[in-house]
Motif scaffolding. Structure first.
Motif, PDB file in Angstrom:
ATOM      1  N   SER A  59      -1.238  31.225  -6.732  1.00 54.15           N
ATOM      2  CA  SER A  59      -1.857  30.063  -7.382  1.00 54.15           C
ATOM      3  C   SER A  59      -1.401  28.802  -6.656  1.00 54.15           C
ATOM      4  CB  SER A  59      -1.453  30.004  -8.855  1.00 54.15           C
ATOM      5  OG  SER A  59      -1.925  31.135  -9.551  1.00 54.15           O
ATOM      6  N   ARG A  60      -2.243  27.775  -6.662  1.00 55.72           N
ATOM      7  CA  ARG A  60      -1.979  26.634  -5.794  1.00 55.72           C
ATOM      8  C   ARG A  60      -2.612  25.363  -6.340  1.00 55.72           C
ATOM      9  NH1 ARG A  60      -5.325  30.403  -4.773  1.00 55.72           N
ATOM     10  NH2 ARG A  60      -7.495  29.980  -4.208  1.00 55.72           N
ATOM     11  N   LEU A  61      -2.169  24.223  -5.794  1.00 57.13           N
ATOM     12  CA  LEU A  61      -2.762  22.936  -6.138  1.00 57.13           C
ATOM     13  C   LEU A  61      -2.655  21.997  -4.945  1.00 57.13           C
ATOM     14  CD1 LEU A  61      -0.538  20.428  -6.741  1.00 57.13           C
ATOM     15  CD2 LEU A  61       0.033  21.914  -8.651  1.00 57.13           C
ATOM     16  N   TRP A  62      -3.539  21.017  -4.928  1.00 61.97           N
ATOM     17  CA  TRP A  62      -3.438  19.938  -3.951  1.00 61.97           C
ATOM     18  C   TRP A  62      -3.854  18.643  -4.626  1.00 61.97           C
ATOM     19  CZ3 TRP A  62      -7.753  17.092  -2.567  1.00 61.97           C
ATOM     20  CH2 TRP A  62      -9.009  17.662  -2.821  1.00 61.97           C
ATOM     21  N   ASP A  63      -3.321  17.533  -4.138  1.00 64.09           N
ATOM     22  CA  ASP A  63      -3.681  16.245  -4.718  1.00 64.09           C
ATOM     23  C   ASP A  63      -3.643  15.164  -3.648  1.00 64.09           C
ATOM     24  OD1 ASP A  63      -0.886  15.405  -4.583  1.00 64.09           O
ATOM     25  OD2 ASP A  63      -0.556  16.557  -6.413  1.00 64.09           O
ATOM     26  N   ILE A  64      -4.323  14.073  -3.948  1.00 68.48           N
ATOM     27  CA  ILE A  64      -4.421  12.951  -3.025  1.00 68.48           C
ATOM     28  C   ILE A  64      -4.597  11.676  -3.833  1.00 68.48           C
ATOM     29  CG2 ILE A  64      -6.938  13.189  -2.787  1.00 68.48           C
ATOM     30  CD1 ILE A  64      -6.585  12.377   0.162  1.00 68.48           C
ATOM     31  N   GLY A  65      -4.064  10.570  -3.339  1.00 68.92           N
ATOM     32  CA  GLY A  65      -4.222   9.320  -4.077  1.00 68.92           C
ATOM     33  C   GLY A  65      -3.534   8.166  -3.386  1.00 68.92           C
ATOM     34  N   GLY A  66      -3.624   7.003  -4.026  1.00 67.05           N
ATOM     35  CA  GLY A  66      -3.001   5.821  -3.458  1.00 67.05           C
ATOM     36  C   GLY A  66      -2.837   4.723  -4.485  1.00 67.05           C
ATOM     37  N   ALA A  67      -2.066   3.711  -4.139  1.00 70.06           N
ATOM     38  CA  ALA A  67      -1.816   2.573  -5.041  1.00 70.06           C
ATOM     39  C   ALA A  67      -1.714   1.300  -4.214  1.00 70.06           C
ATOM     40  CB  ALA A  67      -0.545   2.795  -5.846  1.00 70.06           C
ATOM     41  N   TRP A  68      -2.150   0.190  -4.823  1.00 72.09           N
ATOM     42  CA  TRP A  68      -2.086  -1.131  -4.192  1.00 72.09           C
ATOM     43  C   TRP A  68      -1.404  -2.087  -5.156  1.00 72.09           C
ATOM     44  CZ3 TRP A  68      -3.129  -3.292   0.482  1.00 72.09           C
ATOM     45  CH2 TRP A  68      -3.208  -4.688   0.538  1.00 72.09           C
ATOM     46  N   THR A  69      -0.379  -2.780  -4.686  1.00 70.19           N
ATOM     47  CA  THR A  69       0.374  -3.727  -5.512  1.00 70.19           C
ATOM     48  C   THR A  69       0.156  -5.138  -4.975  1.00 70.19           C
ATOM     49  OG1 THR A  69       2.068  -2.042  -5.933  1.00 70.19           O
ATOM     50  CG2 THR A  69       2.640  -4.313  -6.420  1.00 70.19           C
ATOM     51  N   TRP A  70      -0.155  -6.074  -5.898  1.00 73.70           N
ATOM     52  CA  TRP A  70      -0.430  -7.454  -5.480  1.00 73.70           C
ATOM     53  C   TRP A  70      -0.152  -8.402  -6.632  1.00 73.70           C
ATOM     54  CZ3 TRP A  70      -4.461 -10.894  -7.076  1.00 73.70           C
ATOM     55  CH2 TRP A  70      -4.565 -12.050  -6.301  1.00 73.70           C
ATOM     56  N   GLN A  71       0.827  -9.301  -6.425  1.00 71.69           N
ATOM     57  CA  GLN A  71       1.158 -10.357  -7.372  1.00 71.69           C
ATOM     58  C   GLN A  71       1.307  -9.842  -8.812  1.00 71.69           C
ATOM     59  OE1 GLN A  71      -1.545 -13.685  -6.966  1.00 71.69           O
ATOM     60  NE2 GLN A  71      -0.821 -14.163  -4.896  1.00 71.69           N
ATOM     61  N   GLY A  72       2.091  -8.809  -8.982  1.00 72.26           N
ATOM     62  CA  GLY A  72       2.365  -8.260 -10.307  1.00 72.26           C
ATOM     63  C   GLY A  72       1.402  -7.198 -10.755  1.00 72.26           C
ATOM     64  N   PHE A  73       0.246  -7.084 -10.087  1.00 70.88           N
ATOM     65  CA  PHE A  73      -0.736  -6.055 -10.433  1.00 70.88           C
ATOM     66  C   PHE A  73      -0.518  -4.816  -9.561  1.00 70.88           C
ATOM     67  CE2 PHE A  73      -2.939  -9.828 -11.945  1.00 70.88           C
ATOM     68  CZ  PHE A  73      -3.490  -9.389 -13.149  1.00 70.88           C
ATOM     69  N   LEU A 119       0.824  -1.215   0.000  1.00 70.89           N
ATOM     70  CA  LEU A 119       0.000   0.000   0.000  1.00 70.89           C
ATOM     71  C   LEU A 119       0.850   1.254   0.000  1.00 70.89           C
ATOM     72  CD1 LEU A 119      -2.851   1.265   0.234  1.00 70.89           C
ATOM     73  CD2 LEU A 119      -2.570   1.137   2.730  1.00 70.89           C
ATOM     74  N   MET A 120       0.472   2.205  -0.879  1.00 75.74           N
ATOM     75  CA  MET A 120       1.071   3.536  -0.881  1.00 75.74           C
ATOM     76  C   MET A 120      -0.046   4.576  -0.903  1.00 75.74           C
ATOM     77  SD  MET A 120       1.983   6.524  -2.553  1.00 75.74           S
ATOM     78  CE  MET A 120       2.224   6.429  -4.327  1.00 75.74           C
ATOM     79  N   LEU A 121       0.024   5.555   0.003  1.00 69.96           N
ATOM     80  CA  LEU A 121      -0.940   6.645   0.076  1.00 69.96           C
ATOM     81  C   LEU A 121      -0.177   7.962   0.118  1.00 69.96           C
ATOM     82  CD1 LEU A 121      -3.291   5.207   2.857  1.00 69.96           C
ATOM     83  CD2 LEU A 121      -3.725   5.184   0.390  1.00 69.96           C
ATOM     84  N   THR A 122      -0.738   9.008  -0.507  1.00 70.57           N
ATOM     85  CA  THR A 122      -0.062  10.304  -0.494  1.00 70.57           C
ATOM     86  C   THR A 122      -1.075  11.437  -0.536  1.00 70.57           C
ATOM     87  OG1 THR A 122       1.649  11.660  -1.580  1.00 70.57           O
ATOM     88  CG2 THR A 122       0.183  10.390  -3.018  1.00 70.57           C
ATOM     89  N   ALA A 123      -0.724  12.553   0.107  1.00 64.19           N
ATOM     90  CA  ALA A 123      -1.521  13.778   0.070  1.00 64.19           C
ATOM     91  C   ALA A 123      -0.545  14.948   0.057  1.00 64.19           C
ATOM     92  CB  ALA A 123      -2.452  13.873   1.276  1.00 64.19           C
ATOM     93  N   ASN A 124      -0.773  15.923  -0.826  1.00 64.98           N
ATOM     94  CA  ASN A 124       0.193  17.000  -1.033  1.00 64.98           C
ATOM     95  C   ASN A 124      -0.513  18.332  -1.273  1.00 64.98           C
ATOM     96  OD1 ASN A 124       2.657  15.055  -1.591  1.00 64.98           O
ATOM     97  ND2 ASN A 124       0.983  14.349  -2.894  1.00 64.98           N
ATOM     98  N   TYR A 125       0.166  19.412  -0.876  1.00 66.53           N
ATOM     99  CA  TYR A 125      -0.338  20.772  -1.126  1.00 66.53           C
ATOM    100  C   TYR A 125       0.831  21.639  -1.554  1.00 66.53           C
ATOM    101  CZ  TYR A 125      -2.439  25.367  -0.511  1.00 66.53           C
ATOM    102  OH  TYR A 125      -2.907  26.641  -0.741  1.00 66.53           O
ATOM    103  N   GLU A 126       0.582  22.534  -2.529  1.00 61.28           N
ATOM    104  CA  GLU A 126       1.640  23.435  -2.996  1.00 61.28           C
ATOM    105  C   GLU A 126       1.073  24.792  -3.379  1.00 61.28           C
ATOM    106  OE1 GLU A 126       5.120  23.800  -6.421  1.00 61.28           O
ATOM    107  OE2 GLU A 126       3.540  22.301  -6.626  1.00 61.28           O
ATOM    108  N   ARG A 127       1.768  25.844  -2.959  1.00 57.17           N
ATOM    109  CA  ARG A 127       1.544  27.194  -3.481  1.00 57.17           C
ATOM    110  C   ARG A 127       2.782  27.546  -4.283  1.00 57.17           C
ATOM    111  NH1 ARG A 127       1.311  32.277   0.487  1.00 57.17           N
ATOM    112  NH2 ARG A 127       3.575  32.006   0.350  1.00 57.17           N
ATOM    113  N   ILE A 128       2.604  27.806  -5.573  1.00 53.52           N
ATOM    114  CA  ILE A 128       3.753  28.042  -6.438  1.00 53.52           C
ATOM    115  C   ILE A 128       4.206  29.492  -6.330  1.00 53.52           C
ATOM    116  CG2 ILE A 128       2.420  28.590  -8.508  1.00 53.52           C
ATOM    117  CD1 ILE A 128       4.533  26.937 -10.074  1.00 53.52           C
ATOM    118  N   ALA A 129       5.506  29.716  -6.357  1.00 54.04           N
ATOM    119  CA  ALA A 129       6.066  31.064  -6.222  1.00 54.04           C
ATOM    120  C   ALA A 129       5.728  31.923  -7.438  1.00 54.04           C
ATOM    121  CB  ALA A 129       7.580  30.985  -6.036  1.00 54.04           C
ATOM    122  N   ASP A 130       5.688  33.243  -7.215  1.00 49.02           N
ATOM    123  CA  ASP A 130       5.493  34.247  -8.285  1.00 49.02           C
ATOM    124  C   ASP A 130       4.251  33.966  -9.120  1.00 49.02           C
ATOM    125  OD1 ASP A 130       7.711  35.796  -7.609  1.00 49.02           O
ATOM    126  OD2 ASP A 130       9.065  34.502  -8.738  1.00 49.02           O
TER     127      ASP A 130
END
Length: 367
Positions: A234-248, A219-230
């Motif tokens: 302006s800004r973005l945020w994202d969230i997501g995850g991944a599951w690995t099992w027997q080659g999938f 299992l991999m999970l991630t959540a991120n936030y960014e405000r870009i300079a100059d």
């Protein structure tokens, strides 16, 4: 094969000075093939950016190391510097064209420790882009890449940045970054922000990013936030995850972006505020040297004007590893957009068309 050399032998040729105990690794990637997309002729180009890089460490004792990395990217088919899609470089007047950034990849120096983590200063990977890109089966490259690669604030590397990466605690880790703005006070930023009279005083800002990740076993999970300079914050945020099992490997993600009017104008997109929302579903299957990839992407642009619309993308790819370093790849993708404006944002060749089909074949070699 990666080669670890004494820095006196490697850096002496580049700078004429080196510390005798610094270990340096020379690494790189050469990648090219043929690409055909609707609305453009057949062209030669790579999947991942071809590059050559140098990275090294020096043991300072007590578990502390000095680190550095330098990476230059280029078009293998003609030898020219890569004209990248880096929003921060554009906002700070340092486009990645032939007259732009010399070291388009990483260019930083820092300190690291197994106990407290790593601190780097200079040009470093964007946290939100790095963590979210791990969910894309095509890792943001080629005609099959996810819509995250066409995010309006996409900046794979951030200049003028301090980044901290924590050690992993039971799979949990923290990433932090702070980016200095291109401080052009008293109206000197007019050239960057179009015809505005305020310049940096009105639209300039420092940037920052924060990333949280859990990566432990399947299992991999991630959540991120960014405000870009100059970017007028302006800004973005994202969230997501991944599951690995027997080659999938199954991955899902969502990214939300707000581009303020001054930044949209400076980036050459439109003279209006723009919101962008992207969804990703990815699937990979690996068996031996064979990897099959599929992704579905849905994007939505809200410009609060005449350019609102949605896009859908379907991508299928295959990679055959001839060895640990050499691979052949093929991919096909179809993007369907509500209108030409949305298509220009989401089409991999940036052609203003409401539908584009792309096919790509190539070979890559890592060293």
């Amino acid at each position: 094969m990666k080669k670890t050399l004494i820095a006196l032998a490697v850096l002496g040729a580049c700078t004429g000075a080196a510390h005798a105990q610094t270990n340096v690794t020379i690494y790189g990637l050469v990648d090219t093939g043929l690409i055909k997309e609707s609305g453009s002729d057949v062209r030669m180009g790579g999947n991942e950016d071809s590059r050559i890089g140098f990275k090294g460490t020096e043991d300072l004792g007590s578990g502390l190391k000095a680190t550095f990395q330098l990476e230059r990217r280029f078009n293998l088919n003609n030898g020219t510097r890569i004209a990248g899609n880096n929003a921060l470089d554009k906002l700070q007047g340092a486009d990645n064209g032939e007259d732009g950034v010399d070291w388009q990849g990483a260019a930083n120096v820092g300190l690291s420790s197994d106990t407290w983590g790593a601190l780097r200063l200079g040009r470093v990977n964007d946290i939100a882009i790095e963590n979210f890109g791990a969910l894309d089966p095509f890792i943001y490259y080629g005609v099959g890449s996810s819509f995250g690669a066409y995010n309006l604030l996409y900046s794979e590397e951030l200049a003028n940045t301090v980044r901290y990466d924590s050690p992993a605690w039971a799979g949990f880790s923290l990433n932090l970054s702070y980016t200095l703005g291109n401080d052009t006070h008293h109206g000197n930023g007019e050239g960057i922000y179009g015809n505005d009279t305020g310049g940096y005083d009105d639209y300039g800002n420092d940037g920052f990013g924060i990333g949280l990740k859990y990566d432990n076993g399947p299992l991999m999970l991630t959540a991120n936030y960014e405000r870009i300079a100059d970017s007028d914050n302006s800004r973005l945020w994202d969230i997501g995850g991944a599951w690995t099992w027997q080659g999938f490997k199954v991955s899902v993600g969502y990214q939300d972006t707000t581009v303020e009017r001054a930044a949209a104008r400076a980036l050459g997109i439109a003279d209006m505020n723009i919101d962008q929302k992207d969804w990703l579903v990815g699937l990979q299957y690996n068996t031996g040297p064979h990897t099959v990839k599929f992704s579905y992407n849905r994007g939505e642009v809200e410009s609060h004007g005449d350019y609102d619309g949605k896009a859908n993308k379907y991508s299928l790819g295959y990679t055959y590893d001839m060895s640990k370093r050499t691979s052949l790849y093929a991919m096909v993708a179809y993007t369907d957009s509500d209108n030409n404006f949305v298509g220009e944002i989401y089409n991999s060749n940036h052609v203003a068309d409401d539908s584009v089909t792309g096919v790509q074949l190539g070979i890559a070699h890592r060293f």
